[in-house]
Write a protein that holds these residues in place. Structure first.
Motif, short mmCIF file in Angstrom:
data_model
loop_
_atom_site.label_atom_id
_atom_site.label_comp_id
_atom_site.label_asym_id
_atom_site.label_seq_id
_atom_site.Cartn_x
_atom_site.Cartn_y
_atom_site.Cartn_z
N SER A 137 -7.91 31.72 6.44
CA SER A 137 -8.26 30.46 5.43
C SER A 137 -6.55 30.07 5.47
N GLY A 138 -6.66 31.23 4.28
CA GLY A 138 -5.89 31.12 2.89
C GLY A 138 -3.69 31.13 3.72
N SER A 171 -3.56 29.83 6.71
CA SER A 171 -3.27 28.52 7.39
C SER A 171 -3.56 27.00 6.44
N THR A 172 -3.72 27.51 5.01
CA THR A 172 -3.37 26.26 3.98
C THR A 172 -2.16 26.18 3.42
N ALA A 173 -1.45 27.67 3.44
CA ALA A 173 -0.42 27.98 3.18
C ALA A 173 0.92 27.43 4.26
N LEU A 215 0.62 25.06 5.76
CA LEU A 215 0.13 23.50 5.96
C LEU A 215 0.88 22.91 4.38
N VAL A 216 0.20 23.44 3.96
CA VAL A 216 1.37 23.00 2.38
C VAL A 216 2.65 23.13 2.39
#
Length: 79
Positions: free
Chosen positions: A23-24, A26-28, A30-31
């Motif tokens: 999840s981390g 994926s978030t990275a 995306l950002v």
């Protein structure tokens, strides 16, 4: 029996850790992708702004005045 319980606890913790890590990432991604899009847009608008800024006719013609050949004058002979 206590040994099997510890293994279950470790495997449960392992699964939670892998899920959080995924999840981390994926978030990275995306950002970083959003930041890249914003940077590209700012660059494009900046380039358009530079091209569209008002230039005078003398600046836009590319013709230099007769006294200017692009070199800096020699201070000894310029007097």
């Amino acid at each position: 029996m206590a040994r099997q319980e510890r293994r279950r606890e470790r495997s449960a913790a392992h699964g939670v850790a892998l899920e959080a890590l995924g999840s981390g990432f994926s978030t990275a991604y995306l950002v970083c992708g959003a930041a890249a899009v914003v940077a590209a847009a700012l660059t494009a608008f900046g380039m358009i702004g530079l091209r569209g800024s008002g230039t005078t006719e003398d600046e836009g013609s590319g013709v230099l005045p007769p006294s200017s050949d692009g070199r800096t004058p020699d201070p000894v002979t310029a007097g």
